[in-house]
Design an enzyme around this catalytic site. Structure first.
Site, PDB file in Angstrom:
ATOM      1  N   HIS A 278       0.829  -1.211   0.000  1.00  0.00           N
ATOM      2  CA  HIS A 278       0.000   0.000   0.000  1.00  0.00           C
ATOM      3  C   HIS A 278       0.865   1.263   0.000  1.00  0.00           C
ATOM      4  CE1 HIS A 278      -3.616   2.411   1.156  1.00  0.00           C
ATOM      5  NE2 HIS A 278      -2.696   3.179   1.716  1.00  0.00           N
ATOM      6  N   GLU A 279       1.767   1.371   0.984  1.00  0.00           N
ATOM      7  CA  GLU A 279       2.599   2.575   1.066  1.00  0.00           C
ATOM      8  C   GLU A 279       3.542   2.643  -0.135  1.00  0.00           C
ATOM      9  OE1 GLU A 279       1.637   4.761   3.141  1.00  0.00           O
ATOM     10  OE2 GLU A 279       0.400   3.421   4.362  1.00  0.00           O
ATOM     11  N   HIS A 282       1.727   4.459  -2.825  1.00  0.00           N
ATOM     12  CA  HIS A 282       1.805   5.922  -2.631  1.00  0.00           C
ATOM     13  C   HIS A 282       3.184   6.420  -3.065  1.00  0.00           C
ATOM     14  CE1 HIS A 282      -1.888   6.795  -0.479  1.00  0.00           C
ATOM     15  NE2 HIS A 282      -1.632   5.963   0.512  1.00  0.00           N
ATOM     16  N   GLU A 308      -4.953   7.676  -2.816  1.00  0.00           N
ATOM     17  CA  GLU A 308      -5.358   6.358  -2.304  1.00  0.00           C
ATOM     18  C   GLU A 308      -5.696   5.409  -3.451  1.00  0.00           C
ATOM     19  OE1 GLU A 308      -4.978   5.211   0.629  1.00  0.00           O
ATOM     20  OE2 GLU A 308      -4.389   7.107   1.544  1.00  0.00           O
TER      21      GLU A 308
HETATM   22 ZN    ZN Z   1      -2.926   5.251   1.980  1.00  0.00          ZN
END
Ligand code: ZN
Length: 514
Positions: A278-279, A282, A308
């Site tokens: 997830h990170e 980003h 997101e």
């Molecule tokens: Zn996030």
């Protein structure tokens, strides 16, 4: 550091001095912003408890200096001069965007009294520390007065910045420009209509056996897994680094310095695995913004739904796809030997194990939607119905019961679980679900152009997917609004239908519902 874009393609000798002065001013302002970001990073990753007060003092100073520069008469003078037709006409498109955007933000920020802003920054740092302690001790009463302060400050500041807007709509717009509660209501209702019955069916079906995922998983090995995954999805270590925090996040100083964090639970290995992806999503976004936009308002993506959508595309659409793991499952088993004994199909089912659970960040992608809908409704209750902070834990627990039919045993696994509200980030939560809704739409667009994602992943050609996202979304940074991104990438209005279709197809097969 510095800004490497030039406005004039020719005759650089007649470059406007106003423009040069303006750029110098931005560079200086950026140094203050960078310093306060660095203090923030240190407070979250390294500062010992007793050192916190000193750091809060320093971050308040540097943020206030940056804010003073962002609202000064001098900056106002540059922006007025550059916005005048004669000077404005000389700017290239990027700088036109930057000047217009900065002028709008300047006019908004100028309306916030400096003493109110400084008091807010201090209250924010204190509130974040209080929340950490309250969560650790599972004692909401330690946090409640700080939460009340953050709500009051948010109302006061929004009253200055957006005097003509309804407060909650103004907050939503700050995180996802152009988004409002009427649109979110429509999208979330569209989602609920099909997702509630689908979830009920899944929860009644046979569930995977998760016993192989219990026990001790070496945190050091989890750190290595994180590095392997970041490399695999395309996060560049030469322009990125990794830290450890209570709550994972990503921070970008520029496209050349992007930092992600993680938290390694020794009894929950999948938590750090999916936070890493997830990170990393980003981070890949930030690393691939056009570097010419570094250190300007056009750089680092400031639309949280769009942001997101990238982290969640990597985490869910890719990371929770069986074929994402085909090329690297052997490596995972080498680093964390417990996985070597688990067949890939069992692993795949467990990483998509749908269950009514309490913690948002550990939720599967289906029930995750309800965790966000709950928070969205709580925020409407706070800002529209002015519900008292002491009533919020009860309201939280009621909504948990309504959507997932479970009740937290304590507030640490209820209302205290997330850091957002402690930092005054109200209106942020819907961004996560908007991100997933956008992802359903991107998946359609991507497959129409590149072919089935299942095949690309199975072949280990994930770089093609990352490249597609770089070209379609990342490189533009903040220069396109969320609506413009969706229109450019998908060619249609935002809709929850593709996400619902993705869920239905995937989970009917996985849970053999038909
Ligand atoms: Zn996030």
């Amino acid at each position: 550091m510095g800004i490497s874009v030039h406005i004039l393609s020719s005759s650089s000798n007649c470059m406007s001095t106003i423009f040069d002065d303006f750029k110098n001013y931005l560079e200086k302002m950026n140094r203050y912003e960078r310093a306060s970001s660095l203090f923030y990073w240190d407070m979250r990753t390294a500062t010992p408890k007793q050192g916190m007060d000193g750091m809060i003092d320093a971050v308040t100073f540097f943020s206030s200096e940056a804010f003073a520069m962002a609202t000064s008469d001098e900056l106002g003078g540059y922006l007025d001069a550059l916005a005048a037709p004669e000077e404005f006409g000389k700017l290239d498109d990027t700088w036109k965007f930057i000047v217009k955007r900065m002028k709008r933000e300047f006019d908004r920020d100028r309306r916030i009294p400096a003493d109110v802003y400084e008091a807010y920054i201090r209250a924010q740092a204190e509130s974040e520390s209080a929340w950490e302690e309250a969560k650790r001790k599972s004692d909401y009463s330690l946090f409640a007065p700080h939460l009340k302060k953050m709500i009051d400050f948010t109302k006061e500041i929004t009253g200055y910045t957006d005097p003509d807007k309804e407060i909650y709509d103004a907050l939503l717009d700050q995180y996802e420009e152009g988004m409002d509660s009427a649109t979110i209501d429509r999208l979330f209702e569209e989602l609920k209509k099909d997702l509630i019955p689908l979830t009920d069916k899944i929860l009644r079906a046979e569930q995977p056996d998760d016993s192989a995922f219990q026990g001790y998983f070496d945190p050091d090995a989890q750190r290595k897994v994180q590095m392997m995954l970041l490399d695999y999805i395309g996060f560049r270590k030469s322009a990125g680094t990794v830290g450890e925090t209570e709550h994972p996040f990503t921070m970008a100083f520029s496209s050349k310095d992007v930092r992600v964090t993680n938290h390694y639970y020794e009894n929950m290995p999948l938590s750090s695995v999916f936070s890493a992806i997830h990170e990393g999503g980003h981070g890949i976004f930030e690393q691939n913004v056009n570097p010419d936009l570094d250190n300007t308002v056009a750089g680092s993506c400031r639309y949280m739904g769009i942001h997101e959508s990238q982290s969640r595309f990597y985490e869910n659409i890719l990371g929770r796809n069986r074929n994402f793991w085909v090329p690297i499952y052997g490596k995972l088993g080498t680093l964390l030997p417990q996985f070597a004994d688990i067949p890939l199909d069992d692993f795949y089912w467990e990483i998509n194990h749908v269950r009514a659970s309490l913690i948002r960040t550990e939720a599967d992608e289906v029930t995750y939607c309800f965790h966000i809908i709950l928070r969205y409704e709580m925020e409407k209750a706070i800002f529209r119905d002015n519900v008292d902070v002491n009533e919020l834990p009860k309201l939280w627990n009621e909504k948990m019961q309504e959507y997932l039919h479970i009740t937290p045993a304590n507030d640490a696994e209820g209302i205290l679980q997330d850091s957002h509200w402690s930092g005054g980030s109200f209106g942020y939560f819907p961004s996560y679900l908007l991100g997933s809704i956008y992802d359903g739409m991107y998946l359609d667009a991507m497959e129409a152009e590149l072919g089935p994602v299942d095949e690309i992943l199975a072949d280990g050609r994930i770089a093609e997917i990352t490249h597609w996202l770089n070209e379609k979304i990342h490189r533009y940074g903040s220069t396109r609004t969320p609506k413009e991104v969706i229109a450019a990438v998908c060619g249609k209005e935002v809709s929850a239908e593709p996400l619902v279709r993705y869920f239905t197809k995937k989970y009917e097969k996985l849970y053999r519902l038909k």
